[in-house]
Scaffold this motif. Structure first.
Motif: not given
Length: 158
Positions: A12-24, A41-47
């Motif tokens: 799979x080309x043209x994929x993105x890894x997206x991330x955010x830090x959540x402290x609150x 439509x996210x392919x994977x989500x994890x914490x």
């Protein structure tokens, strides 16, 4: 982005890894956000547990999605979490060929998920939901259902 059937080995080309830090962000919101991201439509989500400045415990939410979904994913993250910013970067994902098949145990059928590389099965995993349902129906430990699956796979009677 070219779409491939899920069972064909591909990149799979043209994929993105997206991330955010959540402290609150309260923990009970995380499952809700995960469902919304998968529905979008996210392919994977994890914490992942992390520590932020002043040694505050936090969570890093990470996901994989196609570039086409970025606007919708950003909207969900900004509306449903406490983040003020989103990081994303391009990523390429190799996906094995996948197939499923069923095996019979004394309690019923279990679906096996197989991962193939160059046409050869290199990974096998029982479907959790099938094993869980058999364990609950017959009042047996889940680990015993899994053990029966692995025994059957090892002796090649599948």
């Amino acid at each position: 982005m070219q779409q491939y059937p899920p069972n064909i080995e591909h990149i799979d080309q043209d994929m993105l890894k997206v991330e955010v830090n959540l402290d609150d962000t309260p923990g009970e919101w995380l499952g809700y956000v995960m469902e919304k991201l998968f529905d979008a439509g996210a392919n994977d989500v994890y914490y992942t547990p992390i520590y932020m400045k002043k040694n505050r415990p936090a969570v890093q939410l990470q996901l994989l999605c196609s570039k086409e979904l970025l606007t919708e994913i950003q909207s969900i993250l900004l509306k449903e979490t406490t983040t003020l910013g989103i990081r994303y970067y391009p990523i390429t994902v190799f996906r094995m060929e996948r197939r499923t098949r069923k095996i019979k145990l004394k309690w019923g059928e279990v679906t096996l998920k197989e991962g193939l590389q160059d046409g050869t099965v290199v990974k096998v995993s029982p479907e959790y939901e099938d094993c869980r349902l058999l364990a609950e129906k017959y009042g047996i430990p889940l680990k015993d259902v899994y053990a029966a699956v692995w025994r059957q796979i090892e002796v090649g009677t599948t």
